[in-house]
Design an enzyme around this catalytic site. Sequence first.
Site, PDB file in Angstrom:
ATOM      1  N   ARG A 269       0.840  -1.205   0.000  1.00 16.13           N
ATOM      2  CA  ARG A 269       0.000   0.000   0.000  1.00 16.13           C
ATOM      3  C   ARG A 269       0.873   1.252   0.000  1.00 16.13           C
ATOM      4  O   ARG A 269       1.747   1.415   0.856  1.00 16.13           O
ATOM      5  CB  ARG A 269      -0.885  -0.027   1.249  1.00 16.13           C
ATOM      6  CG  ARG A 269      -1.689   1.210   1.492  1.00 16.13           C
ATOM      7  CD  ARG A 269      -2.843   1.319   0.541  1.00 16.13           C
ATOM      8  NE  ARG A 269      -3.684   2.476   0.871  1.00 16.13           N
ATOM      9  CZ  ARG A 269      -4.587   2.962   0.036  1.00 16.13           C
ATOM     10  NH1 ARG A 269      -4.774   2.408  -1.157  1.00 16.13           N
ATOM     11  NH2 ARG A 269      -5.318   3.992   0.406  1.00 16.13           N
ATOM     12  N   GLN A 280       7.129   5.735  10.157  1.00 16.30           N
ATOM     13  CA  GLN A 280       7.510   5.266  11.487  1.00 16.30           C
ATOM     14  C   GLN A 280       6.310   4.943  12.381  1.00 16.30           C
ATOM     15  O   GLN A 280       6.388   4.060  13.225  1.00 16.30           O
ATOM     16  CB  GLN A 280       8.434   6.285  12.162  1.00 16.30           C
ATOM     17  CG  GLN A 280       9.810   6.306  11.499  1.00 16.30           C
ATOM     18  CD  GLN A 280      10.783   7.223  12.210  1.00 16.30           C
ATOM     19  OE1 GLN A 280      10.387   8.098  12.972  1.00 16.30           O
ATOM     20  NE2 GLN A 280      12.064   7.036  11.951  1.00 16.30           N
ATOM     21  N   GLU A 364     -12.642 -20.597  27.893  1.00 15.49           N
ATOM     22  CA  GLU A 364     -11.679 -21.341  28.722  1.00 15.49           C
ATOM     23  C   GLU A 364     -11.134 -20.460  29.854  1.00 15.49           C
ATOM     24  O   GLU A 364      -9.984 -20.572  30.263  1.00 15.49           O
ATOM     25  CB  GLU A 364     -10.577 -21.980  27.862  1.00 15.49           C
ATOM     26  CG  GLU A 364     -11.181 -22.954  26.850  1.00 15.49           C
ATOM     27  CD  GLU A 364     -10.290 -24.076  26.387  1.00 15.49           C
ATOM     28  OE1 GLU A 364      -9.297 -24.380  27.065  1.00 15.49           O
ATOM     29  OE2 GLU A 364     -10.619 -24.675  25.353  1.00 15.49           O
ATOM     30  N   GLN A 368     -10.137 -12.024  33.325  1.00 17.63           N
ATOM     31  CA  GLN A 368     -10.287 -11.687  34.746  1.00 17.63           C
ATOM     32  C   GLN A 368     -10.148 -12.943  35.614  1.00 17.63           C
ATOM     33  O   GLN A 368      -9.581 -12.888  36.716  1.00 17.63           O
ATOM     34  CB  GLN A 368     -11.653 -11.006  34.981  1.00 17.63           C
ATOM     35  CG  GLN A 368     -11.744  -9.606  34.393  1.00 17.63           C
ATOM     36  CD  GLN A 368     -11.679  -9.558  32.862  1.00 17.63           C
ATOM     37  OE1 GLN A 368     -12.172 -10.452  32.171  1.00 17.63           O
ATOM     38  NE2 GLN A 368     -11.068  -8.519  32.314  1.00 17.63           N
TER      39      GLN A 368
HETATM   40  N1  COS Z   1      -6.052 -28.278  39.213  1.00  7.27           N
HETATM   41  C1  COS Z   1      -6.507 -29.163  40.128  1.00  7.27           C
HETATM   42  N2  COS Z   1      -7.404 -28.815  41.091  1.00  7.27           N
HETATM   43  C2  COS Z   1      -7.842 -27.551  41.119  1.00  7.27           C
HETATM   44  C3  COS Z   1      -7.406 -26.585  40.200  1.00  7.27           C
HETATM   45  C4  COS Z   1      -6.468 -26.983  39.217  1.00  7.27           C
HETATM   46  N3  COS Z   1      -6.019 -26.135  38.301  1.00  7.27           N
HETATM   47  N4  COS Z   1      -8.011 -25.412  40.473  1.00  7.27           N
HETATM   48  C5  COS Z   1      -8.795 -25.633  41.530  1.00  7.27           C
HETATM   49  N5  COS Z   1      -8.693 -26.925  41.917  1.00  7.27           N
HETATM   50  C6  COS Z   1      -9.352 -27.559  43.048  1.00  7.27           C
HETATM   51  C7  COS Z   1      -8.974 -26.864  44.347  1.00  7.27           C
HETATM   52  O1  COS Z   1      -7.798 -27.397  44.876  1.00  7.27           O
HETATM   53  C8  COS Z   1     -10.167 -27.136  45.202  1.00  7.27           C
HETATM   54  O2  COS Z   1     -10.082 -28.468  45.684  1.00  7.27           O
HETATM   55  P1  COS Z   1     -10.472 -28.822  47.203  1.00  7.27           P
HETATM   56  O3  COS Z   1     -11.918 -28.519  47.339  1.00  7.27           O
HETATM   57  O4  COS Z   1     -10.154 -30.272  47.307  1.00  7.27           O
HETATM   58  O5  COS Z   1      -9.616 -27.944  48.061  1.00  7.27           O
HETATM   59  C9  COS Z   1     -11.336 -27.120  44.234  1.00  7.27           C
HETATM   60  O6  COS Z   1     -10.761 -27.390  42.945  1.00  7.27           O
HETATM   61  C10 COS Z   1     -12.055 -25.800  44.212  1.00  7.27           C
HETATM   62  O7  COS Z   1     -11.114 -24.796  43.843  1.00  7.27           O
HETATM   63  P2  COS Z   1     -11.315 -23.269  44.231  1.00  7.27           P
HETATM   64  O8  COS Z   1     -11.643 -23.176  45.696  1.00  7.27           O
HETATM   65  O9  COS Z   1     -10.156 -22.512  43.733  1.00  7.27           O
HETATM   66  O10 COS Z   1     -12.656 -22.931  43.393  1.00  7.27           O
HETATM   67  P3  COS Z   1     -13.369 -21.545  43.168  1.00  7.27           P
HETATM   68  O11 COS Z   1     -14.812 -21.823  43.124  1.00  7.27           O
HETATM   69  O12 COS Z   1     -12.889 -20.526  44.122  1.00  7.27           O
HETATM   70  O13 COS Z   1     -12.967 -21.055  41.690  1.00  7.27           O
HETATM   71  C11 COS Z   1     -12.035 -20.774  39.538  1.00  7.27           C
HETATM   72  C12 COS Z   1     -12.064 -21.538  40.862  1.00  7.27           C
HETATM   73  C13 COS Z   1     -12.645 -19.403  39.582  1.00  7.27           C
HETATM   74  C14 COS Z   1     -10.576 -20.667  39.150  1.00  7.27           C
HETATM   75  C15 COS Z   1     -12.793 -21.676  38.542  1.00  7.27           C
HETATM   76  O14 COS Z   1     -14.172 -21.680  38.849  1.00  7.27           O
HETATM   77  C16 COS Z   1     -12.625 -21.270  37.096  1.00  7.27           C
HETATM   78  O15 COS Z   1     -11.614 -21.591  36.475  1.00  7.27           O
HETATM   79  N6  COS Z   1     -13.631 -20.580  36.519  1.00  7.27           N
HETATM   80  C17 COS Z   1     -13.633 -20.307  35.103  1.00  7.27           C
HETATM   81  C18 COS Z   1     -14.331 -21.438  34.405  1.00  7.27           C
HETATM   82  C19 COS Z   1     -13.971 -21.478  32.972  1.00  7.27           C
HETATM   83  O16 COS Z   1     -12.824 -21.432  32.577  1.00  7.27           O
HETATM   84  N7  COS Z   1     -15.006 -21.588  32.149  1.00  7.27           N
HETATM   85  C20 COS Z   1     -14.814 -21.725  30.754  1.00  7.27           C
HETATM   86  C21 COS Z   1     -15.714 -22.811  30.304  1.00  7.27           C
HETATM   87  S1  COS Z   1     -14.947 -24.014  29.430  1.00  7.27           S
HETATM   88  S2  COS Z   1     -14.788 -23.243  27.640  1.00  7.27           S
END
Ligand code: COS
Length: 383
Positions: A269, A280, A364, A368
């Site tokens: 272009r 730049q 996934e 945030q």
């Molecule tokens: N690997 C293994 N275990 C995990 C883990 C991981 N990466 N993350 C959490 N856990 C376990 C924790 O250890 C905890 O276990 P215990 O109850 O035995 O202690 C349990 O799972 C609950 O974890 P946590 O207390 O952290 O859960 P929260 O509800 O506070 O939230 C988030 C966790 C917010 C990180 C989770 O709900 C999340 O990833 N949300 C986004 C969901 C997502 O990505 N959706 C997209 C849909 S798929 S396209």
Amino acid sequence: MIRDRETLNVLLDTVRRFVAERLIPHEPVVAESDVIPDAIIDEMRGLGLFGLSLPEAYGGLGLTMEEEVLVAFELARASPAFRSLIGTNNGIGAQGIVIDGTPEQKQRWLPRLASGEIVGAFALTEPGSGSDAASLATSARRDGDHYVLNGTKRFITNAPEAGLFTVMARTDPRVKGARGISAFVVERDTPGLSIGRPDRKMGQRGAHTADVHFDECRVPAQNLIGGREGAGFRTAMKVLDKGRLHIAAICTGAAERMLDDALRYAIERRQFGQAIAQFQLVQAMLADSRTEIYAARSMVLDAVRRRDDGEDVTVEASCCKLFASEMCGRVADRCVQIHGGAGYVSDHAIERFYRDVRLFRIYEGTSQIQQLVIARQTIKQGG
Ligand code: COS
């Protein structure tokens, strides 16, 4: 970890050629028709793309995570819809079985996923639970040697074409949080399972999402992943750790494609008597994009090597997903800008990519949620 550099190079060359000669030329027709042609899907099967990272024992190519992201960098140079179709089989639609499934469950379903005979899907999100995944309400009530599922899953990628769903449901209604959740494999033709109309999305035409409804859907108890109740949320999180690294690689590859297109445009272009690449202010956009792509690529490679070495990379996966998806959005924005008015009309791929890549910052786990995972772990480790 790269097991055999020579074999990997052959695979990377093949994928690179397939992307350039078959996928990229088909992008406009897929965007127009919202359908990936059967011939392309057959070629994907033939190349083994549906089973890239599924174990060799079950018919997959058994790629390590480092090998998988090197393939993902290449695949992502084409419209994300193509990657989406095979992505769930290698990723969130199968990894629950790979990571936590019993030997019988692996034997039963992985070979069909690896060959691409069936497409897998991952059903976590619901109308009332997105980022707060542990609050999900779909129930699984034990009834003899079955579980009876009731509820609705939302925005489920590949639901219209899926033959198999990994479904997170609450087996213990007394436990409100993560520990009451179990994961199931549910086959498409199970009575009581139905699919809603495909969602009308902003981009990624050719990749489909829809609601999945369970209405007194009777699932054999042997389909409980790992044979253990209450472990389903952890299974889902482990699946997402891997998925987030894969998406970060996809963001990197897509950004490389957009930058290549913008660079070509900037060289061709001419304005004010010279190629706009000579200005730049345009160069700054090219340079910032290249730098950020390099940073994302380096982060992804570091994290996947550590995962291959057996390290827990939950935080690194979130760092990669956060940085690479936000980077990809910035690159898309700059590349539209470099194209000027031409970037706003659909004759150029960048108009489509700009809409397609917006999803990377959302699915996934939103940016945030990645920040929350990183911050929580950082504070915990600091304490
Ligand atoms: N690997 C293994 N275990 C995990 C883990 C991981 N990466 N993350 C959490 N856990 C376990 C924790 O250890 C905890 O276990 P215990 O109850 O035995 O202690 C349990 O799972 C609950 O974890 P946590 O207390 O952290 O859960 P929260 O509800 O506070 O939230 C988030 C966790 C917010 C990180 C989770 O709900 C999340 O990833 N949300 C986004 C969901 C997502 O990505 N959706 C997209 C849909 S798929 S396209």
